[in-house]
Scaffold this motif. Structure first.
Motif, PDB file in Angstrom:
ATOM      1  N   SER A  34       0.841  -1.195   0.000  1.00  0.00           N
ATOM      2  CA  SER A  34       0.000   0.000   0.000  1.00  0.00           C
ATOM      3  C   SER A  34       0.876   1.245   0.000  1.00  0.00           C
ATOM      4  O   SER A  34       1.803   1.366   0.823  1.00  0.00           O
ATOM      5  N   LEU A  35       0.600   2.212  -0.905  1.00  0.00           N
ATOM      6  CA  LEU A  35       1.374   3.448  -0.939  1.00  0.00           C
ATOM      7  C   LEU A  35       1.178   4.243   0.342  1.00  0.00           C
ATOM      8  O   LEU A  35       2.142   4.793   0.893  1.00  0.00           O
ATOM      9  N   SER A  36      -0.057   4.309   0.846  1.00  0.00           N
ATOM     10  CA  SER A  36      -0.292   5.079   2.072  1.00  0.00           C
ATOM     11  C   SER A  36       0.473   4.476   3.249  1.00  0.00           C
ATOM     12  O   SER A  36       1.049   5.210   4.068  1.00  0.00           O
ATOM     13  N   ARG A  37       0.502   3.152   3.326  1.00  0.00           N
ATOM     14  CA  ARG A  37       1.260   2.504   4.400  1.00  0.00           C
ATOM     15  C   ARG A  37       2.750   2.752   4.223  1.00  0.00           C
ATOM     16  O   ARG A  37       3.463   3.018   5.197  1.00  0.00           O
ATOM     17  N   ALA A  38       3.228   2.694   2.967  1.00  0.00           N
ATOM     18  CA  ALA A  38       4.645   2.945   2.711  1.00  0.00           C
ATOM     19  C   ALA A  38       5.014   4.380   3.083  1.00  0.00           C
ATOM     20  O   ALA A  38       6.099   4.634   3.623  1.00  0.00           O
ATOM     21  N   GLU A  39       4.100   5.331   2.808  1.00  0.00           N
ATOM     22  CA  GLU A  39       4.374   6.727   3.163  1.00  0.00           C
ATOM     23  C   GLU A  39       4.467   6.893   4.673  1.00  0.00           C
ATOM     24  O   GLU A  39       5.326   7.638   5.183  1.00  0.00           O
ATOM     25  N   ASP A  40       3.586   6.220   5.412  1.00  0.00           N
ATOM     26  CA  ASP A  40       3.659   6.281   6.874  1.00  0.00           C
ATOM     27  C   ASP A  40       4.973   5.710   7.388  1.00  0.00           C
ATOM     28  O   ASP A  40       5.632   6.294   8.259  1.00  0.00           O
ATOM     29  N   ARG A  41       5.372   4.563   6.838  1.00  0.00           N
ATOM     30  CA  ARG A  41       6.589   3.901   7.310  1.00  0.00           C
ATOM     31  C   ARG A  41       7.836   4.686   6.943  1.00  0.00           C
ATOM     32  O   ARG A  41       8.782   4.764   7.740  1.00  0.00           O
ATOM     33  N   VAL A  42       7.868   5.270   5.752  1.00  0.00           N
ATOM     34  CA  VAL A  42       9.069   6.007   5.347  1.00  0.00           C
ATOM     35  C   VAL A  42       9.255   7.246   6.227  1.00  0.00           C
ATOM     36  O   VAL A  42      10.387   7.634   6.556  1.00  0.00           O
ATOM     37  N   ARG A  43       8.137   7.868   6.632  1.00  0.00           N
ATOM     38  CA  ARG A  43       8.263   9.012   7.547  1.00  0.00           C
ATOM     39  C   ARG A  43       8.744   8.580   8.936  1.00  0.00           C
ATOM     40  O   ARG A  43       9.497   9.299   9.599  1.00  0.00           O
ATOM     41  N   ASP A  44       8.325   7.378   9.355  1.00  0.00           N
ATOM     42  CA  ASP A  44       8.817   6.855  10.628  1.00  0.00           C
ATOM     43  C   ASP A  44      10.327   6.683  10.597  1.00  0.00           C
ATOM     44  O   ASP A  44      11.041   7.092  11.523  1.00  0.00           O
ATOM     45  N   TYR A  45      10.827   6.051   9.523  1.00  0.00           N
ATOM     46  CA  TYR A  45      12.281   5.854   9.417  1.00  0.00           C
ATOM     47  C   TYR A  45      13.017   7.184   9.324  1.00  0.00           C
ATOM     48  O   TYR A  45      14.103   7.352   9.894  1.00  0.00           O
ATOM     49  N   ALA A  46      12.448   8.139   8.577  1.00  0.00           N
ATOM     50  CA  ALA A  46      13.112   9.430   8.389  1.00  0.00           C
ATOM     51  C   ALA A  46      13.206  10.227   9.680  1.00  0.00           C
ATOM     52  O   ALA A  46      14.007  11.158   9.793  1.00  0.00           O
ATOM     53  N   SER A  47      12.399   9.852  10.686  1.00  0.00           N
ATOM     54  CA  SER A  47      12.451  10.585  11.952  1.00  0.00           C
ATOM     55  C   SER A  47      13.727  10.301  12.730  1.00  0.00           C
ATOM     56  O   SER A  47      14.089  11.076  13.626  1.00  0.00           O
ATOM     57  N   TYR A  48      14.427   9.193  12.412  1.00  0.00           N
ATOM     58  CA  TYR A  48      15.662   8.908  13.145  1.00  0.00           C
ATOM     59  C   TYR A  48      16.813   8.437  12.255  1.00  0.00           C
ATOM     60  O   TYR A  48      17.914   8.194  12.750  1.00  0.00           O
ATOM     61  N   LEU A  49      16.578   8.311  10.954  1.00  0.00           N
ATOM     62  CA  LEU A  49      17.638   7.932  10.033  1.00  0.00           C
ATOM     63  C   LEU A  49      17.776   8.978   8.937  1.00  0.00           C
ATOM     64  O   LEU A  49      16.811   9.664   8.591  1.00  0.00           O
TER      65      LEU A  49
END
Length: 580
Positions: A34-49
């Motif tokens: 899912s693109l929406s799920r991928a967008e949520d997850r990529v923002r999670d990773y970007a918060s600390y990586l």
């Protein structure tokens, strides 16, 4: 099947790859449908990586990757981030040509690896770079007529595999029948559209290779190979990228994990007949690697065992062939279902017994012999054990409440399921009722009159859990008919009990039950070793009555011989086990 899929991919692959793609690498860390799920997850990773990207992978998949980095730096960062637990353990280094349009960071375009002759950013700033052309569908390597002609050369298995890959990509819902009818052509058109190809409904040689490549991408890094293990006499596909052969101990040859992915493979090989197979079927269900939650099926010539816990998913298949039981077990971590399902399918498709070869039954690893091991594999153990004792002829049991709180299930003597029928938190006791009626040889007879102080008492219990096959008797004396703070429902004993004795009956010399032994840590007090407490018989009788049961009372007969007292105590005492 992987061998066939990779063979097909190799036959279809489009020769040549850009040299520039070898100048950079990404760390692939996650993929989502899912693109929406991928967008949520990529923002999670970007918060600390840093260097976090989101890409379209084609086929309805969206990937999250770090980079780009030089290949050596990508490998080093992969090890560092996995060791720190900042990225999933199954992350891997990927080439940039795997990625298509970038959806994160917002506004970023597709990744275009810089070749040695490409202009630098400074040169681009001076206007020396050429204008970028708008992205267009990839040119076809074959005309529709040529594609149809090359498609006609595919055998049935290759055509079925293309349908399977289209189904996996989410474009096909029809039967896997190798017939390229309207449904398959529509699925091919959808795949071409989703992957930026000219829509013709006929996949070219290059497109077929790309589809199979996407389908097999989930297996990258697993190094799935068909192995002929001559020790076991078994041929099967094994993910050698994550497991390696460790040891053999009849009836198993074990392949243990080599890295962060806790996957395991067992090869089953044992000479014998149907009785041997049925015995193995029962034994395997006692092992930790076969969790209790799952389907079981047994046939005349084989069996299947599945199980899932909060940590692992396990699948076992075995069959009787040429006087031997042959099979395999795949153990895979929970949460990685797509790869597990693919690996399992490859193992099922490739499995074949090797005639004339079977693991020697005498093969035993000496250092692995232990009471809680079977062929080097740990037997499933309860979370906690305690003692208890029968209080009526249907098999109801009194035990310590702490031993059965929060249990997924409770068993009596390891084999009889039971449920909690009544409990008293202040007293620290519980009444268990078996799911199926039992017929105990002896039940407790409670002594209600005040016993004489300093009189001899004994507690019957499974002092060391289920290590010993029968309960033991520990002798002491009655020191007070009240607790240290004057509690009327307790008795104080001078008796050095073991933790496993908690819940067991406290008996007088005539076999009457004075109470139930309480755990030593009850109340959080540190007491001298010889000090123990028992819940009073009268209070226990009230609790049993609350559960709708009646109990017997002890007569005031004479003392029993030590042998008779031991026999009476042993017959009424039961091992209580608490399971996850």
């Amino acid at each position: 099947m992987t061998g066939r899929l990779w063979t097909l991919a190799a036959a279809l692959v489009f020769a040549g790859s850009m040299a520039a793609a070898q100048q950079a690498a990404f760390i692939q860390i996650e993929a989502q449908r899912s693109l929406s799920r991928a967008e949520d997850r990529v923002r999670d990773y970007a918060s600390y990586l840093s260097d976090v990207n989101g890409f379209s992978l084609g086929g309805g998949w969206y990937g999250i990757a770090l980079g780009p980095f030089p290949p050596e730096e990508a490998a080093a960062r992969l090890r560092q981030l996995r060791a720190a637990g900042q990225i999933p353990g199954d992350s891997y280094v990927e080439e940039p040509n795997r990625y298509r349009q970038r959806f994160f960071p917002v506004g970023a375009g597709a990744v275009v690896p810089q070749s040695p002759d490409a202009p630098s950013e400074a040169q681009q700033g001076t206007g020396e770079s050429s204008e970028s052309a708008p992205e267009a569908p990839a040119p076809a390597d074959e005309t529709p007529r040529e594609a149809r002609a090359s498609e006609a050369q595919l055998n049935r298995a290759e055509r079925e595999e293309l349908q399977i890959a289209l189904e996996w990509a989410g474009h096909y819902q029809g039967p896997i029948d190798a017939a390229f009818g309207r449904g398959t052509r529509s699925a091919m058109s959808e795949w071409q559209s989703a992957n930026g190809e000219e829509v013709t409904g006929i996949l070219t040689t290059r497109q077929r290779a790309a589809l199979i490549g996407q389908y097999n991408a989930v297996l990258e890094g697993l190094d799935l190979q068909v192995v002929e293990d001559r020790e076991a006499g078994v041929r099967v596909a094994i993910p050698l990228g994550v497991v390696e052969k460790d040891a053999a101990s009849s009836p198993f040859v074990r392949y243990e994990p080599t890295g962060d992915l806790p996957a395991r493979v067992l090869l089953i090989s044992q000479p014998g007949d149907r009785d041997t197979m049925n015995g193995l079927y029962e034994i395997m269900q006692t092992l930790e690697i076969v969790p209790e939650g799952g389907e079981r099926s047994r046939r005349a010539d084989g069996f299947t065992l599945t199980g899932q816990s909060g940590r692992i998913v396990s699948h076992t298949e075995a069959r009787l062939t040429d006087g031997a039981v042959k099979g395999f077990t795949l153990i895979w971590p929970v949460g990685d279902e797509e790869r597990r399902a693919r690996v399992l399918d490859e193992m099922q498709q490739s499995f074949a017994p090797v005639p004339g070869r079977v693991l020697d039954p005498a093969t035993v690893a000496e250092e692995e012999q232990a009471i809680d091991l079977v062929a080097g594999l740990r037997v499933r153990q309860p979370r906690a054990t305690a003692s208890g004792f029968y209080v009526d002829r249907s098999g109801a049991v009194v035990t310590a409440l702490g031993a059965v709180e929060g249990c997924g299930r409770v068993t009596l003597d390891d084999s009889h399921e039971a449920r909690v029928a009544a409990q008293d938190a202040d007293l620290g006791a519980a009444v268990l009722v078996p799911v199926a009626r039992l017929a105990p040889r002896q039940v407790a007879a409670f002594r209600m009159d005040p016993p004489r102080l300093k009189s001899e008492v004994a507690v019957s219990g499974y002092s060391f859990g289920g290590v010993l096959p029968a309960p033991t008797l520990t002798f002491g004396s009655l020191e007070d008919v009240r607790g240290l703070s004057g509690e009327e429902n307790l008795k104080r004993l001078a008796l050095a009990a073991e933790p496993g004795d908690a819940g067991g009956p406290v008996l007088d010399t005539g076999g009457g039950v004075l109470g139930m032994l309480l755990p030593r840590d009850a109340g959080g007090r540190q007491l001298p070793e010889q000090v123990s407490f028992a819940a009073d018989a009268e209070a226990l009788q009230s609790l049993v009555s609350e559960a709708g049961l009646s109990v017997g009372r002890a007569d005031l007969g004479g003392e029993l011989t030590p042998e008779d007292l031991t026999r009476r105590a042993s017959d009424m005492t039961v091992l209580v086990s608490c399971w996850e």
